[in-house]
Design a protein around this motif. Structure first.
Motif, PDB file in Angstrom:
ATOM      1  N   THR A 282       3.316   8.250   2.366  1.00 34.42           N
ATOM      2  CA  THR A 282       2.554   7.239   2.609  1.00 34.42           C
ATOM      3  C   THR A 282       3.552   6.391   3.922  1.00 34.42           C
ATOM      4  OG1 THR A 282       3.991   5.996   1.461  1.00 34.42           O
ATOM      5  CG2 THR A 282       1.845   7.306   0.515  1.00 34.42           C
TER       6      THR A 282
ATOM      7  N   ARG B 258      -3.093  13.128  -1.857  1.00 34.51           N
ATOM      8  CA  ARG B 258      -4.002  13.286  -0.795  1.00 34.51           C
ATOM      9  C   ARG B 258      -2.675  12.688   0.563  1.00 34.51           C
ATOM     10  NH1 ARG B 258      -7.837   8.813  -1.581  1.00 34.51           N
ATOM     11  NH2 ARG B 258      -6.685   7.732  -2.331  1.00 34.51           N
TER      12      ARG B 258
ATOM     13  N   HIS C 211       2.492   1.552  -2.974  1.00 29.15           N
ATOM     14  CA  HIS C 211       1.025   2.310  -4.238  1.00 29.15           C
ATOM     15  C   HIS C 211       0.782   3.211  -4.182  1.00 29.15           C
ATOM     16  CE1 HIS C 211      -2.390   1.390  -6.830  1.00 29.15           C
ATOM     17  NE2 HIS C 211      -2.961   1.380  -6.213  1.00 29.15           N
ATOM     18  N   TYR C 212       0.570   3.895  -3.502  1.00 31.38           N
ATOM     19  CA  TYR C 212       0.244   4.815  -2.798  1.00 31.38           C
ATOM     20  C   TYR C 212       1.253   6.551  -2.631  1.00 31.38           C
ATOM     21  CZ  TYR C 212      -4.631   3.459  -1.692  1.00 31.38           C
ATOM     22  OH  TYR C 212      -5.673   2.573  -1.485  1.00 31.38           O
TER      23      TYR C 212
ATOM     24  N   ALA D 298       0.662  -1.312   0.188  1.00 35.83           N
ATOM     25  CA  ALA D 298       0.538  -0.197  -0.107  1.00 35.83           C
ATOM     26  C   ALA D 298       0.947   1.263  -0.117  1.00 35.83           C
ATOM     27  CB  ALA D 298      -0.808   0.146   1.556  1.00 35.83           C
TER      28      ALA D 298
ATOM     29  N   ASP E 229       0.314   9.071  -4.549  1.00 44.01           N
ATOM     30  CA  ASP E 229      -1.023   9.927  -4.166  1.00 44.01           C
ATOM     31  C   ASP E 229      -0.583  11.668  -3.570  1.00 44.01           C
ATOM     32  OD1 ASP E 229      -3.732  10.571  -2.962  1.00 44.01           O
ATOM     33  OD2 ASP E 229      -4.272   8.634  -3.343  1.00 44.01           O
TER      34      ASP E 229
END
Length: 320
Positions: free
Chosen positions: A88, A83, A77-78, A74, A81
């Motif tokens: 992460t 956000r 993967h992010y 995860a 991102d």
């Protein structure tokens, strides 16, 4: 007054997971899963509380290892991102925290089951249970060896306190495996003592001892990961380093607001508000004074002038 615009940057690659740890954890998860099934079936058939507890114990570890693996996936993967303003990395810390709570639940269940078996003993088939317990220990040791390598030798930074900066996600996985190895050893001791000395009670007693050890480790990990998740870092040595760096400026300046929190392994973000009579003091000077500390990856500086004029210039800078 000229302001440097603040740009939100999201290319925080300083700690985007550890591919090697991810691979090792996947192997450990699969090995643990296979052994878990074997131990639960064996413990159930041959009536060994220690073996059965070890098997169920292993199931929780398989979940925890799987959780650690998914956290790495995860986090990667992010990684891009927008956000996640500080990257992460805390996905891994959250997984470690969840894993620690799972470990505590296992400790409580082991205690309950062992106390129950202490008062209601059953016939244990030692000859069949012993080889399974030994095989379980071998698998645990292989997994511990796999995961221990990186816990000790992962990422070295310049700061003197950085030897504490473990990969907490991997540490959680490693502690699960070590807890499993300890309960396997206790199960083997109990089974041999029962077979050769007739000490049937030892199976349950050592189940309780194992549970206490596991509970202690999980509590330590809950505190360690919880501290990071709650940004409780103001007792970290880096906070004093920031204060000393400001004092080294040799100008009339007071720190009116200071926030330090961890954004990656061994990396910190700082918000610093200063009050100064020296109109020549700039955020660049402050930033330069702090630049000797490589752990500071996000620095926001605000300077308030305390002279008699009404206009209060402010400079807010961010350094990556």
């Amino acid at each position: 007054m000229q302001f440097k615009p603040i740009q939100r940057q999201h290319s925080h690659h300083f700690d985007q997971g550890n591919p090697l740890a991810q691979k090792k954890i996947l192997i450990a998860t699969l090995l643990t899963g296979a052994m878990m099934i074997f131990e639960i079936i064996g413990g159930w058939i041959f009536n060994s509380m220690a073996l059965l507890a070890d098997g169920w114990h292993m199931s929780s570890h398989m979940l925890a290892l799987g959780l650690a693996y998914m956290a790495y996936r995860a986090a990667r993967h992010y990684a891009q991102d927008t956000r996640f303003s500080f990257g992460t990395w805390k996905i891994e810390i959250l997984a470690g925290y969840s894993s620690a709570i799972l470990l505590m639940v296992v400790a409580l269940l082991m205690t309950f089951q062992s106390v129950e078996r202490l008062f209601h003993p059953v016939q244990i088939h030692y000859n069949e249970a012993i080889p399974i317990a030994i095989l379980g220990l071998v698998i645990n040791l292989v997994c511990a060896w796999l995961l221990h390598d990186d816990v000790d030798h992962h990422h070295h930074h310049s700061h003197e306190s950085d030897h504490h900066e473990h990969d907490l996600n991997q540490k959680a996985a490693f502690l699960h495996v070590v807890a499993d190895a300890v309960t396997s050893v206790l199960a083997i001791v109990a089974l041999f003592a029962g077979k050769y000395f007739g000490w049937d009670f030892l199976d349950a007693v050592l189940g309780i001892v194992g549970a206490i050890l596991v509970g202690k480790w999980s509590l330590g990990l809950i505190k360690e990961t919880g501290k990071t998740l709650l940004d409780a870092e103001m007792d970290h040595p880096i906070v004093n380093d920031v204060r000393e760096a400001i004092a080294s400026l040799n100008v009339s300046v007071n720190i009116t607001d200071l926030h330090v929190w961890k954004v990656a392994r061994g990396k910190f973000s700082v918000i610093l508000v200063l009050e100064s009579r020296d109109r020549a003091l700039t955020a660049d000077q402050v930033r330069h004074a702090l630049s000797v500390h490589e752990e500071l990856v996000h620095i926001t500086v605000e300077i308030n002038q305390t002279a008699s004029f009404s206009f209060v210039p402010r400079e807010t800078r961010r350094m990556l």
